[in-house]
Design an enzyme around this catalytic site. Structure first.
Site, mmCIF file in Angstrom:
data_model
loop_
_atom_site.group_PDB
_atom_site.id
_atom_site.type_symbol
_atom_site.label_atom_id
_atom_site.label_comp_id
_atom_site.label_asym_id
_atom_site.label_seq_id
_atom_site.Cartn_x
_atom_site.Cartn_y
_atom_site.Cartn_z
ATOM 1 N N CYS A 177 15.744 -21.929 -60.440
ATOM 2 C CA CYS A 177 14.988 -20.834 -59.813
ATOM 3 C C CYS A 177 13.486 -21.044 -60.003
ATOM 4 C CB CYS A 177 15.437 -19.508 -60.367
ATOM 5 S SG CYS A 177 15.579 -19.550 -62.136
ATOM 6 N N GLU A 225 13.902 -20.024 -50.182
ATOM 7 C CA GLU A 225 14.424 -20.859 -51.266
ATOM 8 C C GLU A 225 15.489 -21.818 -50.720
ATOM 9 O OE1 GLU A 225 16.448 -18.657 -54.339
ATOM 10 O OE2 GLU A 225 15.321 -19.736 -55.862
ATOM 11 N N LYS A 263 30.576 -11.567 -65.895
ATOM 12 C CA LYS A 263 31.245 -12.276 -64.798
ATOM 13 C C LYS A 263 30.445 -13.519 -64.463
ATOM 14 C CE LYS A 263 31.134 -12.416 -60.411
ATOM 15 N NZ LYS A 263 31.412 -13.861 -60.267
ATOM 16 N N GLU A 314 16.906 -11.061 -62.309
ATOM 17 C CA GLU A 314 16.185 -12.340 -62.313
ATOM 18 C C GLU A 314 16.590 -13.030 -61.024
ATOM 19 O OE1 GLU A 314 14.093 -13.109 -64.534
ATOM 20 O OE2 GLU A 314 14.652 -12.082 -66.370
#
Ligand code: NAD
Length: 492
Positions: free
Chosen positions: A296, A395, A185, A261
């Site tokens: 990331c 983040e 997906k 991850e």
């Protein structure tokens, strides 16, 4: 690939790939995919839900049980991956344009980075899979014991929007190379390029059901896949909150394996003895502004030793001033649009919060190119940021750099490791002892010395702490998609 103006595709992928069929959602529901550079709709895609996920998992399961993929000799499976890599190379320009239209990345990046890295990853696993050995146990007389790597079965992959093709391929290639079937997906924001790859996979002869791609939202299609009792593993790249949710889904269903991850708040450390401050400044700027900061492993915390702080920050700003947002389809553009209006607003909110928290805004901080209708942000630099502030701890996933001064190498290590995350890290130093000490003491899955983002498929990729667990890339990723089976044969 060239500096030519890209040719826009006449039509866009618009259906989920389940088995060998291109399908709409069972209930006809659709979702809009938007060009982030214009804010305008590119097309409609199926908004798949439980019934479609059931269909895709059934197709993947049927292929796995039939055995015509998993029982192929590894070399023959590898050859099919290499064929797909060749097909992707033949369609690289088309795929690069799709990726740029859908994600807002500059065409110069999708041509020179996303496509070559994705194809290289696929080839790496195509070439590696017939070099994977099992083990022979000590056994003894009258007994032969050995261990083999058995494919898991049906793998569910859920991937984000920042590197739509590359993140997907880091999972598809090792998983199907080992004989598994996959239901992938993509992000609801960026599904086009991987749908085209799934079509190519069928065209080159990868059996139907090996790679299924369902489009749809996370809370519907993604959740249905992660809760499915006939899926052996969910392999995920994305945010921490969704990663946590996936572990709950696993516990609430069949205890499927989960590999995560997740994000990062990676420290990029520059010591006063750095061998080349211009190279370090270039790396510090591109380490955060590349891909509009949506990486990331972005070096979002720049730790600079106080005695070079003023000089070094000036050099970084000089580089940052040359990084000007532009039309992603213009081959001269090096900074594109962020992926969505929502993401842009989220970054702007964090910029406003940092100003309230007293960080010194040195550059940028605003939306630009508003007339385009797209979501462009200027490179933004905050100086003298506290490592305890939200800007240093959370983040941002946008082009926002937080500069944090420090006095001694011990201070740098303490600040660098004072984070919930542990994905990437880097240090610039001219002293080999210091380099080894930082490489050992930085708590992160990746450490780069005198460089940033040394990205190669041959090396494992993944994080410590709340950056997740499990590794993409390298041979380790192949083992992730297999179970160890011990066999003992008695023959006395
Ligand atoms: P996200 O977590 O919101 O979404 C990632 C994927 O999960 C999407 O496909 C989404 O549809 C799906 N999803 C959302 N909710 C779900 C649910 N309840 N159940 C199942 N699936 C669900 O992340 P994003 O916004 O697409 O990407 C940005 C994030 O990804 C950042 O936090 C970034 O750090 C992280 N990221 C990490 C890596 C890495 O390798 N460590 C790489 C790229 C991005």
């Amino acid at each position: 690939m060239s500096n030519q103006a890209p040719v826009l595709p006449k039509s866009l992928p618009g259906a989920a790939i389940i088995g060998d069929a291109a399908l709409a959602a069972s209930d006809g529901a659709t979702l809009e995919t938007v060009n982030p550079a214009t804010g305008r709709r590119l097309g409609l895609l199926p908004a798949c839900d439980v019934a479609d996920v059931d269909k895709a998992v059934a197709a993947a399961r049927a292929t796995f049980e039939a055995g015509h993929w998993r029982n192929l000799a590894p070399r023959a499976r590898g050859r099919m991956l290499l064929k797909l890599a060749d097909a992707m190379e033949a369609h690289a320009e088309e795929l690069a344009v799709l990726e740029t239209l859908d994600s807002g990345k500059p065409i110069s990046d999708t041509r020179a980075i996303d496509l070559p890295l994705t194809i290289t990853s696929l080839r790496y696993y195509g070439e590696a899979v017939d070099k994977i050995y099992g083990e022979v146990g000590p056994g003894g007389h009258g007994k032969l014991s050995y261990a083999v790597h058995d494919p898991l079965g049906v793998i569910g992959a859920i991937v984000p929007w920042n590197f739509p093709l590359l993140m997907a391929m880091w999972k598809i290639a090792p998983a199907i190379a080992m004989g598994n079937s996959m239901v992938l997906k993509p992000s609801e924001l960026t599904s086009l390029s991987i749908l085209r790859v799934a079509e190519l996979a069928l065209e080159v002869g990868i059996p139907a059901g090996v790679l299924n791609v369902i489009t749809g939202y996370g809370h519907t299609a993604g959740a249905a896949l992660a809760l499915h009792n006939d899926v052996e593993m969910i392999t995920f790249t994305g945010s921490g909150p969704v990663g946590r949710q996936l572990m709950r889904y696993s516990a609430d269903s069949n205890l499927k394996r989960v590999s995560l991850e997740l994000g990062g708040k990676s420290p990029h450390i520059v010591l006063a003895d750095a061998p080349d401050l211009d190279a370090a400044a270039e790396a510090a700027a591109w380490g955060i502004f590349y891909n509009q900061g949506q990486v990331c492993t972005a070096g979002s915390r720049l730790l600079v030793q106080r005695e070079i702080h003023d000089d070094f920050v000036a050099r970084v700003i000089k580089v940052a001033e040359t990084i000007v947002p532009g039309d992603p389809l213009d081959p001269a553009t090096r900074l594109g649009a962020v992926v969505s209006e929502k993401q842009m607003q989220s970054v702007l909110t964090r910029i406003a919060r940092a100003q309230q928290d007293g960080a010194g805004l040195r550059l940028g901080g605003a939306q630009v190119r508003k007339d385009s209708g797209g979501y462009f942000l200027s490179p933004t630099v905050f100086d003298t940021v506290s490592n305890d502030s939200a800007l240093a701890r959370e983040e941002v996933f946008g082009p926002v750099l937080a500069v944090i001064p420090f006095d001694t190498p011990d201070d740098a290590l303490r600040l660098a490791n004072d984070t919930d995350y542990g994905l990437a890290s880097g240090v610039w130093t001219g002293n080999v002892n210091t380099a080894h000490r930082f490489a050992r003491d930085l708590r992160a899955g990746m450490v780069w010395v005198n460089g940033w983002d040394a990205c190669d498929v041959t090396m494992p990729f993944g994080g410590f702490k709340q950056s997740g667990f499990g590794r993409d890339r390298s041979l380790h990723a192949l083992y992730k998609y297999a179970d160890l089976k011990s066999v003992t044969i008695s023959f006395s």
